[in-house]
Design an enzyme around this catalytic site. Structure first.
Site, PDB file in Angstrom:
ATOM      1  N   HIS A 193       2.868  -5.883   7.452  1.00 23.25           N
ATOM      2  CA  HIS A 193       2.488  -5.586   6.068  1.00 23.25           C
ATOM      3  C   HIS A 193       2.001  -6.823   5.313  1.00 23.25           C
ATOM      4  O   HIS A 193       1.321  -6.710   4.308  1.00 23.25           O
ATOM      5  CB  HIS A 193       3.612  -4.858   5.320  1.00 23.25           C
ATOM      6  N   ASP A 224      13.991   4.776   4.286  1.00 25.05           N
ATOM      7  CA  ASP A 224      13.766   3.851   3.183  1.00 25.05           C
ATOM      8  C   ASP A 224      12.300   3.431   3.039  1.00 25.05           C
ATOM      9  O   ASP A 224      11.762   3.351   1.935  1.00 25.05           O
ATOM     10  CB  ASP A 224      14.625   2.617   3.512  1.00 25.05           C
ATOM     11  N   THR A 240      12.470  10.650   5.586  1.00 26.93           N
ATOM     12  CA  THR A 240      13.547  10.510   4.603  1.00 26.93           C
ATOM     13  C   THR A 240      14.088   9.072   4.601  1.00 26.93           C
ATOM     14  O   THR A 240      15.055   8.770   3.920  1.00 26.93           O
ATOM     15  CB  THR A 240      14.701  11.504   4.887  1.00 26.93           C
ATOM     16  N   HIS A 273       4.972 -12.044  10.705  1.00 32.60           N
ATOM     17  CA  HIS A 273       4.325 -12.476   9.464  1.00 32.60           C
ATOM     18  C   HIS A 273       3.853 -13.933   9.519  1.00 32.60           C
ATOM     19  O   HIS A 273       2.717 -14.242   9.179  1.00 32.60           O
ATOM     20  CB  HIS A 273       5.272 -12.330   8.271  1.00 32.60           C
TER      21      HIS A 273
END
Ligand code: BG6
Length: 500
Positions: free
Chosen positions: A190, A24, A22, A252
């Site tokens: 990501h 974000d 549930t 990143h």
């Protein structure tokens, strides 16, 4: 056995268990990614998503929430038939994952689902939760024996941040290794799922014109710039403890740096690639106190104007300490001490509430001696290769050419492929690629433990320095491109941040 009941699972069939269903991340990224994977026919029909959340909901109610999220966040508009296919794969399971006694029931639930779903006993455990819960969930998985009974593959996906320093990352890693071997651990970054980041290797290793000059003899400097107009939104609790160093640099930025600077791997197998990336991290110069004093600039945003709207300073954001010392910006100059890169500075900057939202890798080539076409008042422009990561995705190249409208002027010509990418604005979201790779068992785009370890070793030293040092925060206006000192950092070397 009744032959009609024998099922043959697809190689990618599995039960995909999401902790934090549930939250974000699941709502904005994971479910939209699943939707587009179904749309592109990349998900097998024998596939079940067990969405675990603490809230009391029925599967029907959960599916409605998911649909709302997909409508808002998916890169493709929602088609009813495709949605129905995905909806049928989703089951909601209410469970407080802090309750270690509840994992046996979850185990039975998974096994029951597997009986009817022809998923080949393959399981993926996806921890889309706040980092404080990682170890608890892994312990629960261990206690409940959930990873012991996979009869096919059994993979664990961990979101970032992986620890908050080397010590906590090592501890977390040890806990996970008790349950999953390294080859089954998928540590998400990501950025590695973004098209242009994957394109770094293609550009370098499929173009002799670039790879043959990809070194300190031809390159003057490389800039990696990840800037955001967004502030911290409602993430103060996380960001106060993280700051730009932990949030962007440790993961990143260092991942991008290692892909830009790595040697060609001997093949495209995941470990060959990761071995080469790891060597780059090992070759980064020592983070000495002299380095820290000269080459690192921290910033924190003050109030300012973004897109014609007044925004508050970091210290005025909800749940932020009014005297917070957390950095929302960092700029550094770093060297990679190996044969290929000795002497080439890598300038890095990242921050929140800056004037632009953009991700770029800028390769500036060395100038030729300016003797032949020298003209008073005219500076020869450098050759630039720019990889636009976002918002536009494409490659930009600048070279000098004769100005055909005059007798002897030289002008920079600019080639930009961004506008030629047909799917621009609709490229597969990073999470689609990453989820697909998890199912295929390809961990090339995920960080291996030794990479995480090296990255923390570097980041820790810089973070400790920030904690010791008092910078006069806030020191840049929202909407600007960071503190003055970030400009001085590069200008004192006779260079400038390149914005194209
Ligand atoms: C996340 C950071 O990892 O990356 C965020 O936690 C940041 O603070 C985000 O905004 C940036 O990602 P993207 O894909 O929007 O550039």
């Amino acid at each position: 056995m009744n032959v009609e009941n024998v099922c043959i699972p697809d190689k990618l069939s599995s039960v995909f268990i999401i902790f934090g269903a549930t939250g974000d991340l699941t709502r904005r990224k994971l479910m939209s990614a699943f939707y587009n994977l179904v749309r592109d026919e990349l998900l097998p029909s024998n596939f079940v998503i067990i969405a675990i959340g603490r809230r009391n909901k029925t599967t029907e109610q959960y599916r409605e929430d998911v649909l709302e999220g997909i409508i808002k966040h998916s890169r493709n508009p929602v088609d009813k038939k495709i949605w129905q296919k995905l909806a049928a794969m989703i089951v909601y399971y209410q469970f407080d994952f802090n309750d270690l006694t509840g994992y046996s029931a979850l185990h039975r639930f998974i096994q029951n689902i597997e009986k009817d779903s022809c998923t080949g006993g393959n399981r993926v455990f996806y921890l889309a939760v706040a980092p404080v819960f990682f170890e608890t969930i892994v312990k629960g998985i261990q206690k409940g024996g959930l990873a012991k009974t996979c009869s096919g593959f059994c993979r664990c996906v961990i979101e970032k941040p992986f620890g908050k320093d080397l010590k906590t990352a090592t501890k977390l890693n040890e806990s996970i290794l008790k349950v999953f071997p390294e080859k089954n651990i998928y540590r998400i970054d990501h950025y590695l799922g973004k098209d242009m980041i994957q394109n770094i290797m293609v550009l370098r290793f499929c173009n002799s014109v670039f790879e043959s000059i990809w070194d300190n003899k031809h390159i003057d400097n490389i800039q990696i710039s990840l800037t955001e107009q967004l502030g911290i939104g409602s993430r103060a609790n996380y960001y106060e403890r993280s700051g730009a160093m932990r949030d962007m640099f440790q993961n990143h930025i260092l991942q991008i740096l290692s892909m830009v600077a790595m040697e060609p791997p001997s093949n495209l197998n995941m470990d060959s690639i990761r071995n080469e990336k790891q060597k780059v991290l090992e070759s980064i110069e020592d983070i000495t106190s002299d380095f820290l004093k000269k080459n690192v600039v921290f910033g924190q945003y003050d109030e300012g104007i973004i897109k014609d709207k007044k925004v508050c300073g970091y210290r005025q954001e909800e749940n932020v300490d009014p005297l917070s010392e957390t950095e929302t910006f960092v700029a550094l100059k770093i060297h990679i001490n190996n044969f290929r890169w000795a002497g080439v500075p890598f300038y890095i900057r990242t921050g929140k509430r800056l004037g632009t939202t953009s991700g770029e890798i800028i390769v500036q080539f060395k100038d030729l001696p300016n003797t032949l076409y020298y003209k008073e008042g005219r500076e020869q422009q450098p050759n630039l290769l720019i990889l636009h990561i976002q918002p536009n995705v494409g490659v930009f190249f600048q070279f000098n050419t004769k100005d055909f409208t005059s007798h002897n002027d030289i002008v920079p010509a600019k080639m930009d492929t961004s506008s030629f990418i047909p799917a621009q604005g609709n490229t597969p979201e990073a999470y689609e690629r990453l989820i697909y790779d998890i199912l295929r068992g390809d961990a090339s785009l995920f960080s291996r433990w030794d990479e995480v370890e090296s990255a923390w070793t570097i980041a820790d030293r810089i973070i400790k320095y920030r904690e010791r040092k008092k910078t006069n925060f806030p020191n840049y206006k929202a909407g600007s491109m960071g503190p003055e000192r970030a400009f001085e950092l590069i200008e004192k070397d006779g260079r400038k941040w390149i914005d194209v």
